[in-house]
Design a protein around this motif. Sequence first.
Motif, PDB file in Angstrom:
ATOM      1  N   ALA A 358       0.499  -0.814  -0.140  1.00  0.00           N
ATOM      2  CA  ALA A 358      -0.113   0.244  -0.200  1.00  0.00           C
ATOM      3  C   ALA A 358       1.071   1.129  -0.113  1.00  0.00           C
ATOM      4  O   ALA A 358       0.412   2.354  -0.370  1.00  0.00           O
ATOM      5  CB  ALA A 358      -0.781  -0.062   1.212  1.00  0.00           C
ATOM      6  N   ASP A 359       1.981   0.923   1.036  1.00  0.00           N
ATOM      7  CA  ASP A 359       2.958   2.243   1.249  1.00  0.00           C
ATOM      8  C   ASP A 359       3.254   3.011  -0.326  1.00  0.00           C
ATOM      9  O   ASP A 359       3.458   4.120  -1.336  1.00  0.00           O
ATOM     10  CB  ASP A 359       3.742   1.802   1.688  1.00  0.00           C
ATOM     11  CG  ASP A 359       5.048   2.838   2.205  1.00  0.00           C
ATOM     12  OD1 ASP A 359       4.739   4.148   2.014  1.00  0.00           O
ATOM     13  OD2 ASP A 359       5.918   3.216   1.688  1.00  0.00           O
ATOM     14  N   LEU A 361       2.310   2.070  -3.524  1.00  0.00           N
ATOM     15  CA  LEU A 361       0.996   1.969  -4.443  1.00  0.00           C
ATOM     16  C   LEU A 361       1.200   3.502  -4.433  1.00  0.00           C
ATOM     17  O   LEU A 361       0.817   5.115  -5.365  1.00  0.00           O
ATOM     18  CB  LEU A 361      -0.102   1.348  -4.396  1.00  0.00           C
ATOM     19  CG  LEU A 361      -0.170  -0.218  -4.548  1.00  0.00           C
ATOM     20  CD1 LEU A 361      -1.049  -0.163  -4.131  1.00  0.00           C
ATOM     21  CD2 LEU A 361       0.178   0.244  -5.960  1.00  0.00           C
ATOM     22  N   CYS A 362       1.032   4.274  -2.664  1.00  0.00           N
ATOM     23  CA  CYS A 362       0.963   5.604  -2.547  1.00  0.00           C
ATOM     24  C   CYS A 362       2.051   6.467  -3.250  1.00  0.00           C
ATOM     25  O   CYS A 362       1.689   7.899  -3.500  1.00  0.00           O
ATOM     26  CB  CYS A 362       0.826   5.450  -1.288  1.00  0.00           C
ATOM     27  SG  CYS A 362      -1.062   4.994  -0.391  1.00  0.00           S
ATOM     28  N   ARG A 363       3.785   6.059  -2.600  1.00  0.00           N
ATOM     29  CA  ARG A 363       4.233   6.904  -3.361  1.00  0.00           C
ATOM     30  C   ARG A 363       4.551   7.133  -4.607  1.00  0.00           C
ATOM     31  O   ARG A 363       4.824   8.021  -5.032  1.00  0.00           O
ATOM     32  CB  ARG A 363       5.274   6.529  -1.876  1.00  0.00           C
ATOM     33  CG  ARG A 363       5.362   5.938  -0.850  1.00  0.00           C
ATOM     34  CD  ARG A 363       6.712   6.415  -0.337  1.00  0.00           C
ATOM     35  NE  ARG A 363       6.782   4.673  -0.439  1.00  0.00           N
ATOM     36  CZ  ARG A 363       7.926   3.636  -1.236  1.00  0.00           C
ATOM     37  NH1 ARG A 363       8.720   4.799  -2.050  1.00  0.00           N
ATOM     38  NH2 ARG A 363       8.249   3.113  -1.048  1.00  0.00           N
ATOM     39  N   THR A 364       3.883   5.899  -5.053  1.00  0.00           N
ATOM     40  CA  THR A 364       4.511   6.263  -6.523  1.00  0.00           C
ATOM     41  C   THR A 364       2.981   6.569  -7.357  1.00  0.00           C
ATOM     42  O   THR A 364       2.995   6.914  -8.987  1.00  0.00           O
ATOM     43  CB  THR A 364       4.796   4.430  -7.226  1.00  0.00           C
ATOM     44  OG1 THR A 364       3.435   3.803  -7.617  1.00  0.00           O
ATOM     45  CG2 THR A 364       5.917   4.305  -6.117  1.00  0.00           C
ATOM     46  N   SER A 365       2.210   6.832  -6.794  1.00  0.00           N
ATOM     47  CA  SER A 365       1.212   7.668  -7.433  1.00  0.00           C
ATOM     48  C   SER A 365       0.970   9.064  -7.875  1.00  0.00           C
ATOM     49  O   SER A 365       1.830   9.680  -7.177  1.00  0.00           O
ATOM     50  CB  SER A 365      -0.210   7.321  -6.524  1.00  0.00           C
ATOM     51  OG  SER A 365      -1.696   7.405  -7.502  1.00  0.00           O
ATOM     52  N   ARG A 371      -0.558  10.621  -1.592  1.00  0.00           N
ATOM     53  CA  ARG A 371       1.144  10.516  -1.114  1.00  0.00           C
ATOM     54  C   ARG A 371       0.560  11.081   0.001  1.00  0.00           C
ATOM     55  O   ARG A 371      -0.568  11.670   0.725  1.00  0.00           O
ATOM     56  CB  ARG A 371       0.845  11.942  -1.853  1.00  0.00           C
ATOM     57  CG  ARG A 371       1.778  11.787  -3.239  1.00  0.00           C
ATOM     58  CD  ARG A 371       2.401  10.619  -3.881  1.00  0.00           C
ATOM     59  NE  ARG A 371       2.862  10.395  -5.019  1.00  0.00           N
ATOM     60  CZ  ARG A 371       3.460  11.642  -6.318  1.00  0.00           C
ATOM     61  NH1 ARG A 371       4.098  12.448  -5.017  1.00  0.00           N
ATOM     62  NH2 ARG A 371       3.019  11.097  -8.004  1.00  0.00           N
ATOM     63  N   ASP A 372       1.454  10.780   1.328  1.00  0.00           N
ATOM     64  CA  ASP A 372       2.011  11.476   2.319  1.00  0.00           C
ATOM     65  C   ASP A 372       1.167  10.502   3.069  1.00  0.00           C
ATOM     66  O   ASP A 372       0.765  11.533   4.122  1.00  0.00           O
ATOM     67  CB  ASP A 372       2.082  13.102   2.505  1.00  0.00           C
ATOM     68  CG  ASP A 372       2.405  13.954   1.926  1.00  0.00           C
ATOM     69  OD1 ASP A 372       4.098  13.174   1.491  1.00  0.00           O
ATOM     70  OD2 ASP A 372       2.301  14.877   0.586  1.00  0.00           O
ATOM     71  N   TRP A 376       2.629   3.992   9.549  1.00  0.00           N
ATOM     72  CA  TRP A 376       1.651   3.383  10.306  1.00  0.00           C
ATOM     73  C   TRP A 376       0.008   3.348   9.928  1.00  0.00           C
ATOM     74  O   TRP A 376      -0.345   2.859  10.815  1.00  0.00           O
ATOM     75  CB  TRP A 376       2.127   4.554  11.544  1.00  0.00           C
ATOM     76  CG  TRP A 376       1.446   4.881  12.174  1.00  0.00           C
ATOM     77  CD1 TRP A 376       2.247   6.211  11.227  1.00  0.00           C
ATOM     78  CD2 TRP A 376       0.170   6.133  12.327  1.00  0.00           C
ATOM     79  NE1 TRP A 376       1.148   7.638  11.574  1.00  0.00           N
ATOM     80  CE2 TRP A 376       0.424   7.009  11.882  1.00  0.00           C
ATOM     81  CE3 TRP A 376      -0.597   5.508  12.483  1.00  0.00           C
ATOM     82  CZ2 TRP A 376      -0.649   8.190  13.048  1.00  0.00           C
ATOM     83  CZ3 TRP A 376      -1.574   6.151  13.253  1.00  0.00           C
ATOM     84  CH2 TRP A 376      -1.382   7.256  13.150  1.00  0.00           C
ATOM     85  N   ALA A 377      -0.126   4.793   9.207  1.00  0.00           N
ATOM     86  CA  ALA A 377      -1.684   4.718   9.565  1.00  0.00           C
ATOM     87  C   ALA A 377      -2.181   3.573   8.466  1.00  0.00           C
ATOM     88  O   ALA A 377      -3.675   3.411   8.211  1.00  0.00           O
ATOM     89  CB  ALA A 377      -1.947   6.497   8.338  1.00  0.00           C
TER      90      ALA A 377
END
Length: 800
Positions: A358-359, A361-365, A371-372, A376-377
């Motif tokens: 998931a991290d 996917l978020c960082r490369t989206s 992003r950001d 932990w969340a």
Amino acid sequence: MTLERPDPVAPAAPTATYRLQLQPEFPFGAAEAAVPYLASLGVSHLHLSPVLEAVPGSGHGYDVVDHARVRAELGGEAGLRSLSRAAREHGLGLVMDIVPNHMAMAPRHNRALWEVLREGPGSPYAHWFDIDWQAQDGRVLLPVLGGPLGEETDALVVDGDVLRYHDHEFPLRAGTEDLPLPGLLDAQWYRLAWWRLARTELNYRRFFSISELIGVRVEDPEVFAATHAKILELLDDGVVDGLRIDHPDGLADPDAYLRRLHEATGGRWTVVEKILADGEPLPAAWPVAGTTGYDALRHVDGLFTDPAGAGELLGQYRRFAAPQADRGGVWEATVRRAAYKVVHHELAAEVERLTREADRLCRTSDDPALRDRAPWALRTALRELLVRMEVYRPYASQDAASVVTEAAADEARQAFKVPEEAHTVDLVRDLVLGRAGDGPGHEAFRARFAQTSSALRAKSVEDTAFYRYVPLLSATEVGGEPGSPAVSPEVFHAYCARVQRDWPLSGTVLSTHDTKRSADVRAAVSVLTQAPSRWADLLAEVTARTAAEGVGAPDPQVAWASWQTAVGLGPADGERLGGALLKHVREAGLATAWTEQDPAYEDAVAAFLEAGPCGAPGRLVAEFRSSLEPYVRSNVLGAALVHLTMPGVPDLYQGTESEYRALVDPDNRRPAPFPPKDPGGLSAEKAALTTAALRLRRRRPAVFGEAAAYAPLPALGPGAAHCLAFTRSGEVITAVTRLSLRLEEEGGWRDTVLPLPAGRWADLLTPGREFTGHARVDTLFGRLPVVLLERVPEGAAAGT
């Protein structure tokens, strides 16, 4: 790559199957010797446990090491083909259990895995296994050491191009065999580690939390072809006729897998080990005959459970055991608490992998909204959504929003103190539902969430909550609903009508190699719902007697479970009861566990069993059980006849044609004797009933098959609620007694009648009897608490 298979004429679907648990002590030769007896029962197919090469000595065969070979310890392919020929000579086919989800993590025996460990991600077999090469510095974590590495180096021995650790063997990467040990270990494509690191550090998918079973990527067409070639060959050659699919929920995409399998087999009869929650439908898009039958088990068991008495038992349990509400006092709270425990401990590594994906996917989206997000969340959101899954998993062919619900998301947000951080739940849910980006990475994340959800549901419910919530042990069974164990006749009839309409060739079962108690043990335990006050008196007396021996139970929950188990099993066998209760307390994980054992507590459990259920107080249990035998008999015979004549294809577990009392594995996987020893009493009655019903199904398949009909047949009169009856295609009538002790307390059948359809009806269980019109139920059940009637053809002489 798509396998091109001929389009043969598929064999007819089974009318009934008989499960044989193959193992070195019961190989193909022993099964072949049993064929004449098994054919005489009236089944149409033998159902074989996994037959492909497994870890040597395996007692179950689900730890496959080579998909290209039939298991040598069972007699090899020649033995299997000989069994098939013998079966066909006696009119029987074969159904085979297959394991697509995982293989054994045993490099010495698993050649494909050996090559991956030697060559790393460049191996031609690397795509076979579900390994996260981006974790652990690109190495596979192997949690096999008995202690931290520094304490185990003396046990590591380099032998040519092999690294040995006790009875483990690992390949060495080419050119590393002469390095000093520290450098040699660092140079491998794997990392040997203390077994305790598996919980948090593992970087390969496994079966549930069993590190010895590594996930296989059958979603890859080449992997599917390689792992199914022998299975398809056996089908094409007519050695095998149908398949049972083990644990499809562990696969990345069960929908696609089952479509590919259906095409490759030419549409052979196939059932899936799918555990359905209460009210959950089997995905309509699956090209299968149905499930292996745990949904049927729950409905049949529930018929013979008294709802009022179950409520009384729950109240007694809460007073006796005083469980905390979230640790066994309330079913829903017990499940939630167990899910939190599993997601934080046993499946911590799986959640970490989901978090990493998931991290990424978020960082490369390309979408700034993703992003950001702090890891932990993301981890917290994933955990909170996973523990709220009320079914095993979502599927590609279904609307995932109906499973990962908005209500679950709303609850999950409460775990965050800051509203802005709580939005992470929405982001993760959108990723799971496919609403936040698309592409291979997103698809892989959705699949892994579903796989993790499946493992969590199984571990938290079947393997934890079922051992913590124990007011009625007969309800804590695979596919069961312990919070509402009773099933009314109306609900049962509606279920049967749906099965006949939607999945008429689905499997049905009462006992399997995975049931925690055999059907006949559960039948005895469920009688307690009709005698809660008598149970309370017994419990008080045996508790006092055991205390007088100077040995008390280590806690009241295990005492309650022990005494109920003793009632179900009958005269207590110390070794069998001790093994089952040890597994019970370790699975519950409240005072001891598989990985955090408390020897003092376990010794206290053993001492209690010896002094109590297996000691002098155990004789009181035997006397109590003896007083309930007429009602146990009614439950055993009633459940058996309903199972054998309801919609679906009944699967009999080995030995269950007679009375069969078994506890959780390995107790229920012991080889069965064929033919069985001369049965008497209830065993003889059950064997005669089973044979009569199976031979009827074989003789008149259309009455029970795909185009058959099912209709309730209500009784009339003061005891009507205790008579469960139905017709099959207007040609066969099943009628059984339910809640027989309550019936007796209410004054018996009195003037209750069962209005039979027009015509003459012959009793197949007591030959020579015929009935017409409004048959008195007390006459129908004169000799047995059940009756199986067949319409007499017009013009047939009386008694024929």
